[in-house]
Design a protein around this motif. Structure first.
Motif, PDB file in Angstrom:
ATOM      1  N   MET A 172      82.198  -0.499 -14.577  1.00  0.00           N
ATOM      2  CA  MET A 172      82.979  -1.424 -15.394  1.00  0.00           C
ATOM      3  C   MET A 172      83.105  -0.940 -16.837  1.00  0.00           C
ATOM      4  O   MET A 172      84.151  -1.122 -17.469  1.00  0.00           O
ATOM      5  CB  MET A 172      82.365  -2.822 -15.341  1.00  0.00           C
ATOM      6  CG  MET A 172      82.389  -3.433 -13.940  1.00  0.00           C
ATOM      7  SD  MET A 172      84.033  -3.474 -13.178  1.00  0.00           S
ATOM      8  CE  MET A 172      84.832  -4.729 -14.167  1.00  0.00           C
TER       9      MET A 172
ATOM     10  N   ASN B 294      85.539   2.351 -16.486  1.00  0.00           N
ATOM     11  CA  ASN B 294      86.896   2.146 -15.974  1.00  0.00           C
ATOM     12  C   ASN B 294      87.591   0.938 -16.590  1.00  0.00           C
ATOM     13  O   ASN B 294      88.803   0.975 -16.820  1.00  0.00           O
ATOM     14  CB  ASN B 294      86.873   1.978 -14.447  1.00  0.00           C
ATOM     15  CG  ASN B 294      86.555   3.276 -13.727  1.00  0.00           C
ATOM     16  OD1 ASN B 294      86.222   4.276 -14.354  1.00  0.00           O
ATOM     17  ND2 ASN B 294      86.643   3.258 -12.412  1.00  0.00           N
ATOM     18  N   TYR B 295      86.844  -0.127 -16.826  1.00  0.00           N
ATOM     19  CA  TYR B 295      87.464  -1.366 -17.287  1.00  0.00           C
ATOM     20  C   TYR B 295      87.438  -1.510 -18.808  1.00  0.00           C
ATOM     21  O   TYR B 295      88.477  -1.612 -19.454  1.00  0.00           O
ATOM     22  CB  TYR B 295      86.766  -2.552 -16.617  1.00  0.00           C
ATOM     23  CG  TYR B 295      87.345  -3.892 -16.996  1.00  0.00           C
ATOM     24  CD1 TYR B 295      88.676  -4.202 -16.732  1.00  0.00           C
ATOM     25  CD2 TYR B 295      86.551  -4.857 -17.612  1.00  0.00           C
ATOM     26  CE1 TYR B 295      89.207  -5.437 -17.079  1.00  0.00           C
ATOM     27  CE2 TYR B 295      87.076  -6.097 -17.959  1.00  0.00           C
ATOM     28  CZ  TYR B 295      88.402  -6.382 -17.692  1.00  0.00           C
ATOM     29  OH  TYR B 295      88.923  -7.597 -18.039  1.00  0.00           O
TER      30      TYR B 295
ATOM     31  N   SER C 277      87.101  -2.456 -10.254  1.00  0.00           N
ATOM     32  CA  SER C 277      87.307  -2.097 -11.660  1.00  0.00           C
ATOM     33  C   SER C 277      88.785  -1.861 -11.945  1.00  0.00           C
ATOM     34  O   SER C 277      89.295  -2.229 -13.009  1.00  0.00           O
ATOM     35  CB  SER C 277      86.480  -0.853 -12.032  1.00  0.00           C
ATOM     36  OG  SER C 277      87.001   0.327 -11.431  1.00  0.00           O
TER      37      SER C 277
END
Length: 328
Positions: A102, A105-106, A154
């Motif tokens: 997370m 990627n997020y 994600s």
């Protein structure tokens, strides 16, 4: 200047290749080269400079893009950034460290997105067909998305975040849901490299390629995926770069599912020998595996994107030629 995050990676390097073909070398590559082997993906291409991912993230958070380049670029002014093509991510679908996934990627993607929104910079980013999970309808809408691993989640969550931003922004935001991409510059991906690359290595060693046996109602090797040649995926990115007035989230695949057997047989046909060996489907993948994917291209075609996608036979043959030429 065009910024390509993940530029030393698989799809990123192919985007740089296509930019070079179009006469562009004013490219800033942002990546994390802890795995130093990835430098080989950039050797054949021309870029303006390189910046570590952590340094770039720190710079955009302050909006003062002072980057310690050795080439004398020094300060990269915000107004000189033409677009950010964001390919940097952890793409390991078997990674279950959700905190790492997370953050990488997020949260990282959100930071880049808001930087681009603030400065009205076009932002083209990598989403994934993993957002669909085990659904069998692949249309770019929330109702068809149900990821089955944290990687897919994600990407899904960022797509959802982008959807909430799109009605409010005045600059381009494009997400591309990549299907099963294969082709040059994926060697560093290890177990996450494409089936085509693994089959190539298996053939070279044993004149045999291995495929999963029967699973999920499919006969041996007949699970279906939308296999897209990486050159075509890169060209889709450049199409959107040339059409900054278009925003949205779009599938990036061929629109035609083909069985894994087609990959294997294309390689065996290329060399004129060898055989397929079917192995038992792994227990750890059951319930977390997409047995069927096929991109719906209606929305991509409706906006006028006319990029042609190679079928498996054509793409794999071209890939084998590249692998042989580079003696990999």
């Amino acid at each position: 200047m065009i910024v390509v995050t993940g530029g030393a990676g698989f799809i990123g390097a192919n985007i740089i290749k296509q930019l070079n073909i179009c006469g562009r070398d004013d490219i800033l590559v942002v990546d994390d080269l802890k795995d130093g082997h990835k430098f080989t993906n950039l050797v054949d291409y021309e870029i303006r400079d390189y910046c570590d991912q952590a340094e770039f993230l720190q710079a955009i958070q302050s909006d003062l893009l002072y980057l310690p380049f050795g080439s004398g670029v020094g300060q990269l002014k915000v107004e000189n950034i033409e677009a950010i093509i964001h390919q940097g991510a952890c793409s390991v679908t078997t990674e279950w460290d959700g905190q790492y996934m997370m953050n990488n990627n997020y949260q990282y993607s959100k930071t880049l997105l808001h930087f681009c929104i603030r400065h009205k910079i076009p932002f083209i980013y990598a989403s994934s067909a993993a957002t669909y999970g085990n659904n069998t309808t692949f249309i770019e809408e929330r109702q068809y998305e149900r990821p089955v691993n944290v990687y897919g989640y994600s990407k899904f969550l960022f797509d959802q975040y982008v959807r909430k931003q799109l009605p409010k922004v005045q600059s381009q935001i494009v997400g591309l849901k990549y299907f099963n991409v294969y082709g040059p510059h994926e060697m560093h991906k290890g177990s996450m490299a494409s089936v085509a690359f693994h089959h190539y290595k298996q053939f070279k060693q044993h004149k045999t390629v291995k495929l999963f046996g029967a699973y999920d109602g499919f006969k041996p090797g007949e699970q279906l995926r939308d296999f897209v040649y990486v050159e075509d995926a890169a060209k889709v990115n450049l199409w959107f770069l040339d059409h900054p007035q278009i925003s949205g989230i779009f599938n990036c695949g061929t629109g035609k599912a083909e069985p894994f057997n087609n990959i294997a047989n294309s390689i065996l046909d290329y060399y004129g020998e060898g055989e397929i060996q079917y192995i038992e489907f792994p227990e750890h993948l059951k319930g977390h595996y997409q047995s069927y994917t096929e991109a719906n291209l209606d929305q991509l075609r409706e906006i006028g994107c006319d990029v042609h996608f190679k079928n498996v036979k054509t793409g794999v043959t071209e890939y084998m030629n590249w692998l042989e030429k580079h003696n990999i």
